[in-house]
Enzyme design. Structure first.
Site, PDB file in Angstrom:
ATOM      1  CE  LYS A  73     -59.166  43.374 -46.079  1.00  0.00           C
ATOM      2  NZ  LYS A  73     -59.561  44.283 -47.173  1.00  0.00           N
ATOM      3  CD  GLU A 101     -60.948  52.392 -49.246  1.00  0.00           C
ATOM      4  OE1 GLU A 101     -61.780  51.471 -49.277  1.00  0.00           O
ATOM      5  OE2 GLU A 101     -59.756  52.213 -48.909  1.00  0.00           O
ATOM      6  CD  GLU A 115     -56.255  42.938 -48.758  1.00  0.00           C
ATOM      7  OE1 GLU A 115     -56.206  44.059 -48.204  1.00  0.00           O
ATOM      8  OE2 GLU A 115     -55.237  42.304 -49.122  1.00  0.00           O
TER       9      GLU A 115
END
Length: 435
Positions: free
Chosen positions: A185, A230, A279
């Site tokens: 990733k 987040e 992901e």
């Protein structure tokens, strides 16, 4: 090193019942960390520390340990965020020339549930530090509210350091490197610049973000502003918590089946996507692997949940961990922020490989974008979010916005470019700008 930090924290019942802390977001130089009605709002500056480079976290933590250990604060409230505390933001990359910083506010208003407090801090040895002085200091800051602004026809959005064409090319190159097996990733970002005809009304922007994105953490630290969904790391009473996001679905241009609800659509397209779940799992594994050495027990959702925001849906997981008991003090929130940054959610996996590839392909210095932003107190409690969905105010009339996307095998340049525009939307709306 500043002089000895002195101060007082008192109960503060004078908070507005309905608006919580939002009524205190009325100056463009405000410091803040707000979610729903609670959080922290600071004014002025009792002390500051800046640093750059690979040692930025350690140097800041060492400075804060010294300052807070020597501080003489009469704390009549107790609890996280009371007494001596500092707001901070840190550059994403160890190679960045951007200054990471900790700022100790002169005046702080805090709210946690039904518990409110007012802190007054100073390094002036002659300052009066009692309840009356604290109230007077707060009143002084609140006397001069910053003006708002309305959109002007000459306001414009221009390309930043990374054009749309450059971004597509970077994504395509990143996908090739993933297909070669170099990494699993990669997170690539780009920027756009808002150029306004009159000064940016930072306080107005922060209020807009706080009202629209109540499930996010709205932050303002020295020109870095935004509303992040987040949580990198939160530490309270020796328990660490994090909220990990990876996997995004734009709420505009949906293609729902007949009779399908928004929630059902998001669950089907986002949670039902092998690419998105892959992901997301990379991001979870990255965080828990880095956090594990500091913990005695850790829990996380067995299945990610869909987080609904006004602009996008995200796959999200909450992680909590009990910090391991040892011969010395438990790690502080700032020390843990260093340990877990950068996560795969904002860098990639493996992080060392991804970080080097970001520097090769991205074509810009991220500055504080995707770095930790938040606060810490003298007891080591604190909350450090990831500086997403935000901007850096570079001059009174100019702000640089950032957005990035997770690239995995199967990612396409056009889809990732469209996702960046979805992630720019919170700041564009708050600035009253249009593409």
């Amino acid at each position: 090193m500043p002089g000895t930090l002195r101060g007082i924290t008192i109960p503060w019942p004078a908070l507005p019942d309905a608006a919580g802390l939002l009524d205190y977001l009325m100056r463009d130089d405000v410091l803040c960390w707000v979610r729903r009605d609670g959080g922290l709002v600071g004014f002025g500056e009792a002390a500051r520390f800046t640093t750059t480079g690979p040692g930025r976290f350690r140097e800041a933590a060492a400075w804060w340990r010294t300052v807070s250990a020597q501080a003489q604060v009469r704390n009549l409230v107790q609890g996280p965020g009371t007494g001596a505390m500092a707001f901070g933001s840190f550059a994403f990359s160890r190679t960045s020339g951007h200054q990471s910083r900790l700022i100790v506010p002169s005046v702080l208003v805090g709210l946690d549930g039904d518990r409110g407090w007012l802190t007054y801090l100073s390094c002036d040895p002659d300052a009066e530090l009692d309840a009356a002085a604290a109230e007077a200091a707060l009143g002084g800051w609140l006397e001069a509210a910053s003006p708002g602004r309305t959109r002007d026809s000459t306001d414009r959005l221009v390309s930043g350091q990374v054009s749309e064409q450059d971004y597509r090319a970077a994504v395509a190159a990143g996908v090739k490197r993933i297909e070669r097996g170099e990494l699993s990733k990669l997170v690539l970002a780009r920027d756009v610049v808002a150029e306004l005809s009159s000064p940016i009304a930072t306080a107005q922007v922060l209020r807009e973000l706080a009202v629209r994105y109540q499930d996010c953490w709205t932050y303002g630290v020295d020109g870095l502003i935004g509303s992040t969904p987040e949580m990198l790391i939160k530490v309270e009473d020796n328990v660490a918590r994090a909220r990990v996001l990876a996997g995004t679905l734009d709420r505009d241009n949906t293609r729902k089946l007949e009779g399908e609800s928004d929630a059902g659509y998001a669950q089907r397209v986002l949670a039902g996507s092998e690419k998105q779940r892959h992901e997301h799992q990379i991001a979870i594994d990255s965080l828990t692997r880095k956090l594990e050495p500091y913990t005695s027990a850790m829990t996380s959702h067995s299945e990610p949940f869909v987080l609904q925001l006004p602009n996008v849906w995200h796959l999200a997981s909450d992680v909590s961990a009990e910090l391991a008991a040892g011969p010395g003090p438990a790690p502080s929130s700032l020390e843990l922020a260093e340990a877990v940054h950068p996560t795969a959610a904002v860098c990639g996996s493996p992080t060392e490989v991804a970080g080097a590839l970001i520097r090769e392909l991205e074509g810009m210095d991220r500055g504080p974008y995707a770095g930790p932003v938040g606060w810490t107190d003298a007891a080591g409690n604190g909350e450090w979010g990831i500086a997403l969905r935000g901007a850096v105010v570079e001059s009174p009339t100019r702000a640089r916005l950032y957005a990035g996307c997770g690239i995995v095998e199967g990612s396409t340049p056009e889809a990732e470019l469209a996702e960046t525009w979805a992630k720019f939307r919170p700041m564009l709306e708050a600035l009253d700008l249009h593409r």
